[in-house]
Design a protein around this motif. Structure first.
Motif, PDB file in Angstrom:
ATOM      1  N   VAL A  29      12.959 -24.712  31.539  1.00 15.38           N
ATOM      2  CA  VAL A  29      12.650 -25.209  30.195  1.00 15.38           C
ATOM      3  C   VAL A  29      11.574 -26.285  30.332  1.00 15.38           C
ATOM      4  O   VAL A  29      11.484 -26.948  31.364  1.00 15.38           O
ATOM      5  CB  VAL A  29      13.899 -25.766  29.479  1.00 15.38           C
ATOM      6  CG1 VAL A  29      14.929 -24.682  29.248  1.00 15.38           C
ATOM      7  CG2 VAL A  29      14.506 -26.912  30.246  1.00 15.38           C
ATOM      8  N   VAL A  30      10.759 -26.447  29.298  1.00 13.18           N
ATOM      9  CA  VAL A  30       9.604 -27.331  29.377  1.00 13.18           C
ATOM     10  C   VAL A  30       9.764 -28.444  28.351  1.00 13.18           C
ATOM     11  O   VAL A  30      10.223 -28.203  27.222  1.00 13.18           O
ATOM     12  CB  VAL A  30       8.312 -26.532  29.117  1.00 13.18           C
ATOM     13  CG1 VAL A  30       7.091 -27.445  29.152  1.00 13.18           C
ATOM     14  CG2 VAL A  30       8.157 -25.435  30.143  1.00 13.18           C
ATOM     15  N   GLY A  31       9.419 -29.671  28.748  1.00 15.45           N
ATOM     16  CA  GLY A  31       9.461 -30.804  27.834  1.00 15.45           C
ATOM     17  C   GLY A  31       8.497 -30.613  26.674  1.00 15.45           C
ATOM     18  O   GLY A  31       7.431 -30.001  26.827  1.00 15.45           O
TER      19      GLY A  31
ATOM     20  N   ALA B 204       7.571 -18.350  40.495  1.00 13.60           N
ATOM     21  CA  ALA B 204       7.246 -18.047  39.101  1.00 13.60           C
ATOM     22  C   ALA B 204       8.496 -18.212  38.255  1.00 13.60           C
ATOM     23  O   ALA B 204       9.575 -17.754  38.649  1.00 13.60           O
ATOM     24  CB  ALA B 204       6.715 -16.633  38.978  1.00 13.60           C
ATOM     25  N   SER B 205       8.372 -18.910  37.125  1.00 21.39           N
ATOM     26  CA  SER B 205       9.521 -19.134  36.268  1.00 21.39           C
ATOM     27  C   SER B 205       9.188 -18.767  34.837  1.00 21.39           C
ATOM     28  O   SER B 205       8.084 -19.037  34.358  1.00 21.39           O
ATOM     29  CB  SER B 205       9.920 -20.612  36.301  1.00 21.39           C
ATOM     30  OG  SER B 205      10.694 -20.892  37.427  1.00 21.39           O
ATOM     31  N   THR B 206      10.143 -18.161  34.159  1.00 23.93           N
ATOM     32  CA  THR B 206       9.955 -17.825  32.755  1.00 23.93           C
ATOM     33  C   THR B 206      10.475 -18.993  31.900  1.00 23.93           C
ATOM     34  O   THR B 206      11.559 -19.514  32.156  1.00 23.93           O
ATOM     35  CB  THR B 206      10.739 -16.555  32.395  1.00 23.93           C
ATOM     36  OG1 THR B 206      10.452 -15.584  33.399  1.00 23.93           O
ATOM     37  CG2 THR B 206      10.347 -16.032  31.036  1.00 23.93           C
ATOM     38  N   VAL B 207       9.683 -19.386  30.921  1.00 23.49           N
ATOM     39  CA  VAL B 207      10.095 -20.485  30.043  1.00 23.49           C
ATOM     40  C   VAL B 207      11.077 -19.935  29.010  1.00 23.49           C
ATOM     41  O   VAL B 207      10.760 -19.012  28.264  1.00 23.49           O
ATOM     42  CB  VAL B 207       8.873 -21.107  29.335  1.00 23.49           C
ATOM     43  CG1 VAL B 207       9.311 -22.223  28.390  1.00 23.49           C
ATOM     44  CG2 VAL B 207       7.879 -21.625  30.356  1.00 23.49           C
ATOM     45  N   THR B 208      12.294 -20.517  28.984  1.00 23.46           N
ATOM     46  CA  THR B 208      13.280 -20.032  28.015  1.00 23.46           C
ATOM     47  C   THR B 208      13.511 -21.007  26.873  1.00 23.46           C
ATOM     48  O   THR B 208      14.172 -20.674  25.902  1.00 23.46           O
ATOM     49  CB  THR B 208      14.631 -19.763  28.703  1.00 23.46           C
ATOM     50  OG1 THR B 208      15.050 -20.982  29.330  1.00 23.46           O
ATOM     51  CG2 THR B 208      14.534 -18.669  29.740  1.00 23.46           C
ATOM     52  N   GLY B 209      12.983 -22.217  26.991  1.00 21.25           N
ATOM     53  CA  GLY B 209      13.221 -23.172  25.906  1.00 21.25           C
ATOM     54  C   GLY B 209      12.314 -24.374  26.016  1.00 21.25           C
ATOM     55  O   GLY B 209      11.676 -24.624  27.045  1.00 21.25           O
ATOM     56  N   ILE B 210      12.229 -25.134  24.909  1.00 16.01           N
ATOM     57  CA  ILE B 210      11.449 -26.373  24.867  1.00 16.01           C
ATOM     58  C   ILE B 210      12.452 -27.495  24.598  1.00 16.01           C
ATOM     59  O   ILE B 210      13.245 -27.409  23.653  1.00 16.01           O
ATOM     60  CB  ILE B 210      10.426 -26.341  23.711  1.00 16.01           C
ATOM     61  CG1 ILE B 210       9.556 -25.077  23.763  1.00 16.01           C
ATOM     62  CG2 ILE B 210       9.572 -27.605  23.698  1.00 16.01           C
ATOM     63  CD1 ILE B 210       8.549 -25.043  24.876  1.00 16.01           C
TER      64      ILE B 210
ATOM     65  N   ASN C 209       7.971 -34.779  29.356  1.00 16.14           N
ATOM     66  CA  ASN C 209       6.664 -34.502  29.931  1.00 16.14           C
ATOM     67  C   ASN C 209       6.810 -33.795  31.272  1.00 16.14           C
ATOM     68  O   ASN C 209       5.957 -33.927  32.137  1.00 16.14           O
ATOM     69  CB  ASN C 209       5.899 -35.816  30.104  1.00 16.14           C
ATOM     70  CG  ASN C 209       4.415 -35.624  29.894  1.00 16.14           C
ATOM     71  OD1 ASN C 209       4.017 -34.651  29.272  1.00 16.14           O
ATOM     72  ND2 ASN C 209       3.626 -36.540  30.415  1.00 16.14           N
ATOM     73  N   ALA C 210       7.920 -33.094  31.450  1.00 23.58           N
ATOM     74  CA  ALA C 210       8.191 -32.469  32.733  1.00 23.58           C
ATOM     75  C   ALA C 210       8.708 -31.052  32.531  1.00 23.58           C
ATOM     76  O   ALA C 210       8.937 -30.620  31.404  1.00 23.58           O
ATOM     77  CB  ALA C 210       9.213 -33.300  33.512  1.00 23.58           C
ATOM     78  N   ILE C 211       8.885 -30.363  33.642  1.00 26.93           N
ATOM     79  CA  ILE C 211       9.491 -29.034  33.613  1.00 26.93           C
ATOM     80  C   ILE C 211      10.880 -29.174  34.218  1.00 26.93           C
ATOM     81  O   ILE C 211      11.031 -29.753  35.302  1.00 26.93           O
ATOM     82  CB  ILE C 211       8.655 -28.025  34.435  1.00 26.93           C
ATOM     83  CG1 ILE C 211       7.214 -27.992  33.911  1.00 26.93           C
ATOM     84  CG2 ILE C 211       9.279 -26.645  34.406  1.00 26.93           C
ATOM     85  CD1 ILE C 211       6.251 -27.320  34.872  1.00 26.93           C
ATOM     86  N   VAL C 212      11.896 -28.708  33.508  1.00 30.05           N
ATOM     87  CA  VAL C 212      13.262 -28.803  34.024  1.00 30.05           C
ATOM     88  C   VAL C 212      13.696 -27.409  34.456  1.00 30.05           C
ATOM     89  O   VAL C 212      13.532 -26.438  33.703  1.00 30.05           O
ATOM     90  CB  VAL C 212      14.219 -29.362  32.953  1.00 30.05           C
ATOM     91  CG1 VAL C 212      15.636 -29.467  33.507  1.00 30.05           C
ATOM     92  CG2 VAL C 212      13.750 -30.728  32.475  1.00 30.05           C
TER      93      VAL C 212
END
Lengths: 430, 378
Positions: A172-174, A199-205, A214-217
């Motif tokens: 998930v991305v900030g 490689a990671s798929t973004v599933t949420g913000i 401001n980070a990627i979790v």
């Protein structure tokens, strides 16, 4: 004779008894309810305060000075010490293990992210990768599992979309990073750090109001792979249910007498829980997050004190109101007392009769009041905290004794006066 | 005639009168104390929650609070804009972070926070500071050192530390060592202007931390007001604190409110019982009055007047007692005085009147009284 008199008194004029009885039932209902809630409220509120997040921070002892600003550690991954994940179940093996409500390990890795937008080559950007658990089942030594993670220790984290499943190649991305780098749900991020890539798929913000904005979790294992630190993490946040600090809690454990130490060790103070964690995790430094712990302790002790005072005020009001009601009914019976005395009854018999009447009323009224009060307290607990307050049998004898005392004292003064005057004027109706 | 009758009735049965008055006064006292407290409790508890520290952050809108990038810096004049909003009870402190080397040009990396050293200890009251905890804003040579930083750099209160940054350096004396249990423990806090000189970033700051008193909605309103004063900056509430605070406050208030309601109901019912007994007692008087030709309305009016006098005296006495109780509670619980409020007085008296008159409901039965039966003594 005595028993018959008593029975007659209850069957002949039930209205008078009913009045005192109802007052007793109501009074004892309120007394039981407020008392039960006041006893339980400390525990419930302490649990509520855990929505403030963790109150203990565990870091490796031999660590270099963290270069941490706004919650993000800017140290390179090869600097500083780490802790093994396999040690974490030990947190649930300490004396106060049931008070450990949750813990979340963190591993921050500076990475380079790359995202391929529709047109053109992938855009590279530097970012902080935060590896953690969102909801992770930890197997414990006793064979059970304990589910914990950021969902327990960071309840204020808001997400649009979905959290990553534990161990998956998702992230998930900030919110701020998503805005500046134009990342949206469903995008695939290529993350790389010192030669390793993933490689990671973004599933949420997510929105946290903190550095994670401001980070990627991502799941802890993904960060561990990228940092080449398998099964290790940098710090763990622990949320523990504690008792507000008092004089004993702020004492230095080294200067305590053995009895004091035992009492301190067996009380869920934040300092003693920290001490116990330190014992099972050697080589770590356990810090109290004072911002949370201090405030929690202070507000908790103030609110409990406030509720106790309100409870005592309620009890005094109950005593006065019930006393007043039984006095009212007692006044009505002055003529009866006078008649009994005129017919030759001794003071002892007369007072014995009234005392037994009041006691009978108090036991029945107090008992019913206790039942109602326990139900009311349960309802109150459920409405306020969502957890039903369990009835306490300890309260029952206290309530019965209180009911008897209040009923007796309330009726004693008017009856005593009636017993002392000569029967003739009262019987004449003066 | 009416007055004389009323006076006689009131004097007639002193025990009964005192008992009813006692019930009314105790009820009135508890209710007015709780009402008075309830009006103040939100403010008092919000003040307690302020010891959680900053609940708003102002930063450049293009970045999070964490980036060490010159693009997120903004002018120190923003502090004047904050001061101009004149929000009551607001405390603000500016921050400029830099990673300096301690004691030599290649020494250990340490985070240096340039800030207002007087405001920062007010915003973060949970800091446990060993040494001198009160520094002035103009103090250029003293600094606070976090616990971990002090251990790893071997600093104690009184010792001195030299910080190097891009060829420039500054020397500070350690005034106090902070135990905070957070990232502050590994930072060094110095005067803002010295940090700006060290970084060669005159009048630049990175973020402002603010502590605004009040409930969650008041904090949101303050955030909106501040946001309207800044066009290029972003005002963000810290959700960890504002959310938990709002939730806890609501629960605590509800708990105290429901306890108060319980007491009110109890008092009402007990006063009702006393009043009902009083009304029944009056049957003899009513029989006599009716036999002498008094109309039932007049009799009822007389009784209502009696009840009204009782309730007013009970209400006022209860108010006086209740105010004393709430002032004492304020001192005991919050260590601050709670001022008595006059608006509680009419509420208490009206509630007591209402309760007492409700107790007089069995009076309706008086209309059915047949004088002959009563006077015969049946």
């Amino acid at each position: 004779m005595f028993v018959r008199l008593l029975r007659e008194s209850f069957t002949r004029n039930p209205r008078r008894k009913l009045l005192t009885g109802i007052a007793l039932v109501l009074g004892m209902t309120v007394a039981t309810a407020t008392f039960t809630v006041a006893v339980d409220v400390g525990d419930q509120l302490a649990r509520e305060f855990r929505s403030l997040g963790a109150n203990l921070l565990i870091t490796p002892q031999a660590d270099t000075l963290p270069v941490e600003i706004g919650g993000v550690d800017y140290r390179p991954v090869d600097q500083g010490a780490y802790l093994p994940v396999s040690d974490l179940p030990k947190l649930k093996e300490i004396f106060w293990r049931h008070n450990i409500l949750g813990f979340t390990p963190f591993l921050d890795v500076p990475v380079t992210g790359a995202i391929a937008h529709n047109a053109g080559p992938p855009q590279n950007f530097p970012a902080m990768l935060v590896g953690t658990w969102y909801s992770h089942a930890v197997p414990l030594a006793d064979g059970t599992t304990f589910t914990t993670g950021a969902s327990f220790t960071h309840p204020w984290w808001k997400i649009s979309g979905q959290w990553f499943a534990d161990g998956s190649k998702n992230c998930v991305v900030g919110a701020l990073l998503a805005k500046t780098e134009e990342i949206s749900i469903g995008d695939v991020l290529n993350l790389s750090a010192s030669g390793r890539a993933s490689a990671s798929t973004v599933t949420g913000i997510i929105t946290t109001g903190d550095a994670e904005d401001n980070a990627i979790v991502c799941p802890l294992v993904v960060a561990q792979d990228l940092a080449a630190k398998p099964d290790e993490f940098r710090q763990v946040l622990v949320s523990a249910l504690t008792k507000p600090a008092d004089a004993l809690a702020i004492k230095d454990p080294n200067s305590m007498t053995p009895t004091e130490f035992d009492r301190w060790y067996c009380s869920p103070y934040i300092s003693s829980i920290g001490h116990q964690i330190q014992q099972v995790l050697p080589g770590t430094q356990v810090q109290t997050i004072r911002r949370v712990a201090e405030t929690e302790g202070r507000i908790l002790s103030r609110v409990s004190l406030l509720l106790w005072i309100v409870t005592i005020a309620a009890l005094i009001a109950v005593a006065l109101a019930v006393g007043a009601t039984s006095a009212t009914t007692a006044i009505e019976r002055r003529a009866e007392v006078a008649l009994m005395k005129a017919l030759g009854a001794t003071n002892f018999l007369v007072s014995g009769l009234f005392v037994s009447e009041q006691l009978l009323l108090a036991i029945v009224g107090g008992g019913i009041g206790f039942l109602f009060g326990a139900g009311l307290a349960r309802q109150l607990g459920e409405t306020v905290f969502g957890v039903a307050t369990s009835p306490r049998l300890v309260v029952l004898p206290v309530i019965l004794i209180a009911a008897a005392l209040v009923a007796l004292i309330g009726s004693w003064i008017p009856l005593h006066r009636a017993a002392n005057v000569s029967p003739a004027p009262i019987l004449r109706g003066e | 005639m009416f007055k004389r009758l009323l006076f006689h009735l009131l004097r007639g049965n002193r025990v009964r009168f005192i008992v009813a008055l006692l019930a009314l006064t105790s009820g009135g006292a508890v209710i007015s104390a709780l009402l008075n407290l309830d009006l103040d409790i939100n403010r008092k508890l919000s003040q307690e929650f302020r010891s959680l520290g900053a609940n708003l952050i102002i930063s450049a809108s293009n970045a999070g609070a964490s980036t060490l990038d010159s693009s997120v810096l903004f002018g120190e004049s923003a502090m004047q804009t904050v001061a101009q909003t004149k929000l009551p009870g607001l405390v603000a402190s500016p921050y400029l972070y830099l990673v300096a080397n301690a004691n030599s040009k290649t020494g250990q990396n340490v985070v240096v926070a340039g800030t207002w050293l007087d405001a920062v200890t007010r915003i973060e009251p949970w800091w446990k500071i060993a040494g001198d905890s009160s520094l002035s804003r103009g103090d250029l040579t003293d600094c606070f050192v976090g616990r971990n930083a002090s251990r790893s750099l071997g600093l104690t209160p009184g010792s001195s530390v030299q910080l190097f940054y891009q060829g420039r350096s500054a020397r500070f004396t350690v005034a106090g060592v902070i135990d905070a249990g957070g990232s502050e423990d590994s930072q060094i806090f110095v005067n803002l202007s010295v940090a700006q000189q060290l970084a060669s970033l005159d009048n630049k700051i990175q973020l402002i931390q603010l502590s605004v008193p009040g409930s969650a909605s008041q904090v949101r309103a303050a955030a909106l007001r501040l946001q309207s004063a800044f066009s290029s900056l972003e005002v963000k509430p810290i959700p960890q604190i504002t959310e938990a605070e709002g939730r806890l406050l609501a629960r605590i208030r509800f708990l105290i409110f429901s306890t108060g309601l319980l007491i009110l109901v109890l008092t009402a019912l007990c006063v009702l019982a006393t009043m009902a007994a009083l009304a029944m007692e009056r049957r003899k008087d009513v029989g006599l009055m009716k036999a002498l030709g008094g109309s039932i309305q007049r009799v009822v009016r007389l009784f209502l007047a009696e009840v009204g006098v009782l309730a007013s005296i009970g209400g006022v006495a209860g108010y006086a007692l209740g105010m004393a109780l709430s002032v004492w509670m304020g001192h005991r619980v919050f260590g601050a005085s709670i001022s008595p409020r006059w608006e509680v007085l009419p509420v208490t008296v009206i509630l007591m009147l209402f309760v007492a008159l409700a107790g007089a409901l069995p009076l309706r039965l008086l209309g059915n009284v047949r004088p002959a039966v009563i006077l015969r003594g049946d």
